[in-house]
Motif scaffolding. Sequence first.
Motif, PDB file in Angstrom:
ATOM      1  N   GLU A  95       0.809  -1.256   0.067  1.00  0.00           N
ATOM      2  CA  GLU A  95      -0.198  -0.028   0.026  1.00  0.00           C
ATOM      3  C   GLU A  95       0.776   1.337  -0.148  1.00  0.00           C
ATOM      4  OE1 GLU A  95      -2.582  -0.122   3.122  1.00  0.00           O
ATOM      5  OE2 GLU A  95      -3.608  -2.104   2.711  1.00  0.00           O
ATOM      6  N   CYS A  96       2.285   1.093   0.385  1.00  0.00           N
ATOM      7  CA  CYS A  96       2.808   2.408   0.679  1.00  0.00           C
ATOM      8  C   CYS A  96       4.300   2.102   0.153  1.00  0.00           C
ATOM      9  CB  CYS A  96       2.958   2.951   2.291  1.00  0.00           C
ATOM     10  SG  CYS A  96       1.291   3.141   2.879  1.00  0.00           S
ATOM     11  N   TRP A  97       5.007   3.087  -0.410  1.00  0.00           N
ATOM     12  CA  TRP A  97       6.219   3.056  -0.947  1.00  0.00           C
ATOM     13  C   TRP A  97       7.231   4.114  -0.376  1.00  0.00           C
ATOM     14  CZ3 TRP A  97       7.743  -0.628  -4.965  1.00  0.00           C
ATOM     15  CH2 TRP A  97       6.454  -1.563  -5.487  1.00  0.00           C
ATOM     16  N   LEU A  98       8.610   3.766   0.164  1.00  0.00           N
ATOM     17  CA  LEU A  98       9.490   4.519   0.308  1.00  0.00           C
ATOM     18  C   LEU A  98      10.504   4.375  -0.847  1.00  0.00           C
ATOM     19  CD1 LEU A  98      10.012   3.822   4.275  1.00  0.00           C
ATOM     20  CD2 LEU A  98       8.563   5.593   3.082  1.00  0.00           C
ATOM     21  N   SER A  99      11.197   5.319  -1.398  1.00  0.00           N
ATOM     22  CA  SER A  99      12.105   5.194  -2.451  1.00  0.00           C
ATOM     23  C   SER A  99      13.143   6.213  -2.146  1.00  0.00           C
ATOM     24  CB  SER A  99      11.458   5.585  -3.848  1.00  0.00           C
ATOM     25  OG  SER A  99      12.525   5.642  -4.810  1.00  0.00           O
ATOM     26  N   ASP A 100      14.568   5.366  -2.154  1.00  0.00           N
ATOM     27  CA  ASP A 100      15.666   6.539  -2.280  1.00  0.00           C
ATOM     28  C   ASP A 100      15.618   7.357  -3.435  1.00  0.00           C
ATOM     29  OD1 ASP A 100      18.200   7.510  -1.361  1.00  0.00           O
ATOM     30  OD2 ASP A 100      19.205   5.975  -2.846  1.00  0.00           O
ATOM     31  N   MET A 101      16.422   8.470  -3.333  1.00  0.00           N
ATOM     32  CA  MET A 101      16.176   9.403  -4.497  1.00  0.00           C
ATOM     33  C   MET A 101      17.458   9.250  -5.569  1.00  0.00           C
ATOM     34  SD  MET A 101      16.065  13.401  -4.273  1.00  0.00           S
ATOM     35  CE  MET A 101      17.877  13.869  -3.901  1.00  0.00           C
ATOM     36  N   ASP A 102      18.732   9.514  -5.055  1.00  0.00           N
ATOM     37  CA  ASP A 102      19.953   9.466  -5.882  1.00  0.00           C
ATOM     38  C   ASP A 102      20.334   7.774  -6.201  1.00  0.00           C
ATOM     39  OD1 ASP A 102      20.673  12.198  -6.099  1.00  0.00           O
ATOM     40  OD2 ASP A 102      20.924  11.962  -3.949  1.00  0.00           O
ATOM     41  N   GLY A 103      20.414   7.722  -7.619  1.00  0.00           N
ATOM     42  CA  GLY A 103      20.533   6.042  -8.031  1.00  0.00           C
ATOM     43  C   GLY A 103      19.375   5.546  -8.225  1.00  0.00           C
ATOM     44  N   VAL A 104      18.428   5.838  -7.814  1.00  0.00           N
ATOM     45  CA  VAL A 104      17.058   5.068  -7.905  1.00  0.00           C
ATOM     46  C   VAL A 104      15.988   6.005  -8.927  1.00  0.00           C
ATOM     47  CG1 VAL A 104      14.838   4.189  -7.037  1.00  0.00           C
ATOM     48  CG2 VAL A 104      17.143   4.171  -5.583  1.00  0.00           C
ATOM     49  N   LEU A 105      15.832   7.236  -8.633  1.00  0.00           N
ATOM     50  CA  LEU A 105      14.878   8.266  -9.390  1.00  0.00           C
ATOM     51  C   LEU A 105      15.746   9.087 -10.273  1.00  0.00           C
ATOM     52  CD1 LEU A 105      12.161   8.958  -6.707  1.00  0.00           C
ATOM     53  CD2 LEU A 105      12.308   7.093  -8.522  1.00  0.00           C
ATOM     54  N   VAL A 106      17.034   9.528  -9.816  1.00  0.00           N
ATOM     55  CA  VAL A 106      17.902  10.391 -10.389  1.00  0.00           C
ATOM     56  C   VAL A 106      19.313  10.079 -10.508  1.00  0.00           C
ATOM     57  CG1 VAL A 106      16.340  12.464 -10.331  1.00  0.00           C
ATOM     58  CG2 VAL A 106      18.271  11.910  -8.429  1.00  0.00           C
ATOM     59  N   ARG A 107      19.960  10.225 -11.448  1.00  0.00           N
ATOM     60  CA  ARG A 107      21.521   9.941 -11.367  1.00  0.00           C
ATOM     61  C   ARG A 107      22.048  11.209 -12.027  1.00  0.00           C
ATOM     62  NH1 ARG A 107      24.027   4.761 -13.339  1.00  0.00           N
ATOM     63  NH2 ARG A 107      25.808   5.623 -12.272  1.00  0.00           N
ATOM     64  N   GLU A 108      22.999  11.895 -11.485  1.00  0.00           N
ATOM     65  CA  GLU A 108      23.678  13.107 -11.895  1.00  0.00           C
ATOM     66  C   GLU A 108      22.921  14.201 -12.538  1.00  0.00           C
ATOM     67  OE1 GLU A 108      26.579  11.781 -14.607  1.00  0.00           O
ATOM     68  OE2 GLU A 108      27.665  10.832 -13.130  1.00  0.00           O
ATOM     69  N   GLU A 109      21.762  14.328 -11.730  1.00  0.00           N
ATOM     70  CA  GLU A 109      20.549  15.464 -11.879  1.00  0.00           C
ATOM     71  C   GLU A 109      19.826  15.043 -13.221  1.00  0.00           C
ATOM     72  OE1 GLU A 109      21.914  19.398 -11.760  1.00  0.00           O
ATOM     73  OE2 GLU A 109      22.871  18.959  -9.865  1.00  0.00           O
ATOM     74  N   HIS A 110      19.868  13.791 -13.785  1.00  0.00           N
ATOM     75  CA  HIS A 110      18.862  13.417 -14.729  1.00  0.00           C
ATOM     76  C   HIS A 110      18.156  12.253 -14.326  1.00  0.00           C
ATOM     77  CE1 HIS A 110      21.219  15.587 -17.735  1.00  0.00           C
ATOM     78  NE2 HIS A 110      22.344  15.219 -17.319  1.00  0.00           N
ATOM     79  N   ALA A 111      16.789  12.366 -14.600  1.00  0.00           N
ATOM     80  CA  ALA A 111      15.834  11.275 -14.325  1.00  0.00           C
ATOM     81  C   ALA A 111      16.259   9.790 -14.859  1.00  0.00           C
ATOM     82  CB  ALA A 111      14.262  11.766 -14.927  1.00  0.00           C
ATOM     83  N   VAL A 112      16.249   8.884 -14.024  1.00  0.00           N
ATOM     84  CA  VAL A 112      16.284   7.389 -14.661  1.00  0.00           C
ATOM     85  C   VAL A 112      15.298   7.082 -15.371  1.00  0.00           C
ATOM     86  CG1 VAL A 112      16.564   5.086 -13.770  1.00  0.00           C
ATOM     87  CG2 VAL A 112      17.766   7.005 -12.652  1.00  0.00           C
ATOM     88  N   PRO A 113      15.473   6.570 -16.474  1.00  0.00           N
ATOM     89  CA  PRO A 113      14.400   6.033 -17.282  1.00  0.00           C
ATOM     90  C   PRO A 113      13.250   5.336 -16.539  1.00  0.00           C
ATOM     91  CG  PRO A 113      16.267   5.919 -18.402  1.00  0.00           C
ATOM     92  CD  PRO A 113      16.738   6.227 -17.216  1.00  0.00           C
ATOM     93  N   GLY A 114      12.038   5.609 -16.510  1.00  0.00           N
ATOM     94  CA  GLY A 114      11.175   4.791 -15.566  1.00  0.00           C
ATOM     95  C   GLY A 114      10.603   5.405 -14.544  1.00  0.00           C
ATOM     96  N   ALA A 115      11.425   6.429 -14.078  1.00  0.00           N
ATOM     97  CA  ALA A 115      11.003   7.208 -12.857  1.00  0.00           C
ATOM     98  C   ALA A 115       9.788   7.888 -12.932  1.00  0.00           C
ATOM     99  CB  ALA A 115      12.288   7.945 -12.469  1.00  0.00           C
ATOM    100  N   THR A 116       9.492   8.499 -13.979  1.00  0.00           N
ATOM    101  CA  THR A 116       8.506   9.428 -14.442  1.00  0.00           C
ATOM    102  C   THR A 116       7.219   8.384 -14.236  1.00  0.00           C
ATOM    103  OG1 THR A 116       9.553  11.104 -15.520  1.00  0.00           O
ATOM    104  CG2 THR A 116       7.015  10.755 -15.870  1.00  0.00           C
ATOM    105  N   ASP A 117       7.382   7.186 -14.982  1.00  0.00           N
ATOM    106  CA  ASP A 117       6.187   6.200 -14.947  1.00  0.00           C
ATOM    107  C   ASP A 117       5.855   5.880 -13.428  1.00  0.00           C
ATOM    108  OD1 ASP A 117       5.733   6.825 -17.794  1.00  0.00           O
ATOM    109  OD2 ASP A 117       7.194   5.049 -18.105  1.00  0.00           O
ATOM    110  N   PHE A 118       6.911   5.485 -12.821  1.00  0.00           N
ATOM    111  CA  PHE A 118       6.647   5.028 -11.432  1.00  0.00           C
ATOM    112  C   PHE A 118       5.987   5.860 -10.721  1.00  0.00           C
ATOM    113  CE2 PHE A 118       8.807   4.681  -7.137  1.00  0.00           C
ATOM    114  CZ  PHE A 118       7.997   3.459  -6.932  1.00  0.00           C
ATOM    115  N   LEU A 119       6.456   7.153 -10.507  1.00  0.00           N
ATOM    116  CA  LEU A 119       5.664   8.067  -9.904  1.00  0.00           C
ATOM    117  C   LEU A 119       4.245   8.237 -10.105  1.00  0.00           C
ATOM    118  CD1 LEU A 119       8.738  10.741  -9.670  1.00  0.00           C
ATOM    119  CD2 LEU A 119       7.759   9.372  -7.856  1.00  0.00           C
ATOM    120  N   ALA A 120       4.073   8.330 -11.519  1.00  0.00           N
ATOM    121  CA  ALA A 120       2.829   8.539 -12.130  1.00  0.00           C
ATOM    122  C   ALA A 120       1.911   7.501 -11.643  1.00  0.00           C
ATOM    123  CB  ALA A 120       2.739   8.503 -13.441  1.00  0.00           C
ATOM    124  N   ARG A 121       2.378   6.125 -11.433  1.00  0.00           N
ATOM    125  CA  ARG A 121       1.432   4.950 -10.913  1.00  0.00           C
ATOM    126  C   ARG A 121       1.225   5.000  -9.703  1.00  0.00           C
ATOM    127  NH1 ARG A 121       0.830  -0.316 -13.051  1.00  0.00           N
ATOM    128  NH2 ARG A 121       1.017   0.677 -14.974  1.00  0.00           N
TER     129      ARG A 121
END
Length: 257
Positions: free
Chosen positions: A6-32
């Motif tokens: 029901e709930c999700w915790l996600s690290d930021m660097d290395g999971v959603l972003v790398r070197e200030e660029h979104a990791v492919p799929g991060a936008t879709d994950f957040l939208a879901r």
Amino acid sequence: MRAHPECWLSDMDGVLVREEHAVPGATDFLARLVERQRRFLVLTNNSIFTPRDLSARLARSGLDIPEAAIWTSALATATFLADQLPGGSAFVIGEAGMTTALHNVGYVLTDRDPDFVVLGETRTYSFEAITRAIRLIEAGARFIATNPDVTGPSEQGPLPATGSVAAMITKATGREPYFVGKPNPMMLRSALNKIEAHSENTVMVGDRMDTDVVAGIEAGLDTILVLTGSTRRADVDRFPWRPGRVLDSIADAVELV
């Protein structure tokens, strides 16, 4: 992995972003997460920035994450101190993320007989401030640090981080700090409290076995390791603990939400 978290915790660097660029799929994950109305928080050991600052930085990377959905080691540290000693005082080595968090829980920032010395992340460590911290700790102030990371990333290479400076202060005083951020499961438990979640129906997604995954396990969460950050697949077997799943990237977690 447990069914239908029901709930999700996600690290930021290395999971959603790398070197200030979104990791492919991060936008879709957040939208879901938003589409399925899942409660979530994005976690970071970086205590330099406030959640508002981080939200703006993430927006420039193409990720829409409101400041209320960001949980930093500075916020976790301030929550811990407010619980330990409400209305206390602290001498802080750190940036706006740390000082703002402490102000917001009613702490006074001072270099005169503080209850705590709080060491956070900063890009401008001052020898004078470190010397003052050492003397205050020797005079009886309790030593707290936001996170144990010894280095941080930069475009030019690794930078000394909180753990390295904490080691210097420990060497001078003989006092070990209490680290609040990951891998301390306290940071995850405080995040769970913020979104009124329970460990049995929450997943922690991270890119490091030695911080994200072990903290998730010790907090009683299900865990996912993604391979877009620090830990490589070949490294997993070196650790005596295992994540619930190992995925190539956050894109592979979309279908699990």
